[in-house]
Scaffold this motif. Structure first.
Motif, PDB file in Angstrom:
ATOM      1  N   ALA A  15       0.852  -1.188   0.000  1.00 36.99           N
ATOM      2  CA  ALA A  15       0.000   0.000   0.000  1.00 36.99           C
ATOM      3  C   ALA A  15       0.886   1.236   0.000  1.00 36.99           C
ATOM      4  O   ALA A  15       1.805   1.355   0.813  1.00 36.99           O
ATOM      5  CB  ALA A  15      -0.924  -0.003   1.216  1.00 36.99           C
ATOM      6  N   ALA A  16       0.616   2.139  -0.932  1.00 38.68           N
ATOM      7  CA  ALA A  16       1.417   3.358  -1.055  1.00 38.68           C
ATOM      8  C   ALA A  16       1.450   4.114   0.264  1.00 38.68           C
ATOM      9  O   ALA A  16       2.480   4.690   0.625  1.00 38.68           O
ATOM     10  CB  ALA A  16       0.856   4.238  -2.169  1.00 38.68           C
ATOM     11  N   GLU A  17       0.351   4.085   1.003  1.00 42.65           N
ATOM     12  CA  GLU A  17       0.277   4.793   2.278  1.00 42.65           C
ATOM     13  C   GLU A  17       1.232   4.207   3.322  1.00 42.65           C
ATOM     14  O   GLU A  17       1.624   4.896   4.257  1.00 42.65           O
ATOM     15  CB  GLU A  17      -1.158   4.753   2.838  1.00 42.65           C
ATOM     16  CG  GLU A  17      -2.184   5.430   1.959  1.00 42.65           C
ATOM     17  CD  GLU A  17      -2.815   4.507   0.904  1.00 42.65           C
ATOM     18  OE1 GLU A  17      -3.819   4.914   0.318  1.00 42.65           O
ATOM     19  OE2 GLU A  17      -2.282   3.407   0.654  1.00 42.65           O
ATOM     20  N   GLU A  51      -2.868   1.937  -4.139  1.00 39.47           N
ATOM     21  CA  GLU A  51      -3.688   2.583  -3.116  1.00 39.47           C
ATOM     22  C   GLU A  51      -4.299   1.508  -2.218  1.00 39.47           C
ATOM     23  O   GLU A  51      -4.644   0.423  -2.685  1.00 39.47           O
ATOM     24  CB  GLU A  51      -4.780   3.428  -3.767  1.00 39.47           C
ATOM     25  CG  GLU A  51      -4.243   4.581  -4.584  1.00 39.47           C
ATOM     26  CD  GLU A  51      -3.411   5.544  -3.752  1.00 39.47           C
ATOM     27  OE1 GLU A  51      -3.809   5.879  -2.625  1.00 39.47           O
ATOM     28  OE2 GLU A  51      -2.338   5.959  -4.243  1.00 39.47           O
ATOM     29  N   ARG A  52      -4.442   1.834  -0.949  1.00 34.97           N
ATOM     30  CA  ARG A  52      -4.965   0.872   0.026  1.00 34.97           C
ATOM     31  C   ARG A  52      -6.312   0.296  -0.427  1.00 34.97           C
ATOM     32  O   ARG A  52      -6.562  -0.903  -0.291  1.00 34.97           O
ATOM     33  CB  ARG A  52      -5.101   1.527   1.396  1.00 34.97           C
ATOM     34  CG  ARG A  52      -5.480   0.561   2.500  1.00 34.97           C
ATOM     35  CD  ARG A  52      -5.676   1.248   3.844  1.00 34.97           C
ATOM     36  NE  ARG A  52      -4.625   2.187   4.174  1.00 34.97           N
ATOM     37  CZ  ARG A  52      -3.519   1.887   4.848  1.00 34.97           C
ATOM     38  NH1 ARG A  52      -3.324   0.665   5.266  1.00 34.97           N
ATOM     39  NH2 ARG A  52      -2.628   2.805   5.103  1.00 34.97           N
ATOM     40  N   ASP A  53      -7.177   1.136  -0.982  1.00 34.69           N
ATOM     41  CA  ASP A  53      -8.491   0.673  -1.427  1.00 34.69           C
ATOM     42  C   ASP A  53      -8.404  -0.313  -2.587  1.00 34.69           C
ATOM     43  O   ASP A  53      -9.322  -1.091  -2.807  1.00 34.69           O
ATOM     44  CB  ASP A  53      -9.362   1.863  -1.846  1.00 34.69           C
ATOM     45  CG  ASP A  53      -9.684   2.786  -0.681  1.00 34.69           C
ATOM     46  OD1 ASP A  53      -9.498   2.372   0.486  1.00 34.69           O
ATOM     47  OD2 ASP A  53     -10.112   3.921  -0.938  1.00 34.69           O
TER      48      ASP A  53
END
Length: 133
Positions: A15-17, A51-53
């Motif tokens: 996840a990029a986050e 992205e997390r989603d």
């Protein structure tokens, strides 16, 4: 790496986050644990950032419970991948700043990776199940 395809590193997703926080954590740990710091940074560098989603449910990320088997016939283990402050091996919470923690990050169910243990032995880990938080 060897010529054995089972021992090559499979593609991974992070996840990029999480990538920035994990990179900072690895850099901060580089003086006290340089080998694991280097391994984690290498994994982050080679990962596809999503992205997390958009992260598939079967990919190991921070907070995931993951069941994995080790090649030498050891029984499968289920652990939760956590940040160092939350680690507690007796409770099955494995730090991202351990060899196995860094090795599990970003793998999907069915993938295998050759990864060093704390004592430097290479082991083939196979992901059997992932439960994301």
């Amino acid at each position: 790496m060897t010529d054995n395809p089972a021992r090559e590193r499979p593609p991974i997703m992070i996840a990029a986050e999480e990538a920035d926080a994990l990179s900072e954590l690895a850099v901060a740990a580089s003086t006290r644990n340089p080998a694991v710091s280097r391994m984690l940074l290498e994994e982050i560098d080679r990962a596809d950032l999503v992205e997390r989603d958009a992260m598939p449910a079967d990919v190991v990320g921070m907070g995931s419970s993951v069941t994995f088997a080790v090649e030498d016939g050891d029984a499968a283990r289920t652990v939760t991948l956590v940040y160092p402050a939350e680690a507690d091996i007796e409770q099955g919470r494995v730090s991202i700043l351990t060899p196995v923690g860094a090795g599990l990050l970003g793998l999907r169910v069915g993938q295998t990776i050759s990864w060093p243990t704390r004592n430097g032995e290479e082991r083939l880990l196979r992901i059997e199940a992932v439960e994301r938080p």
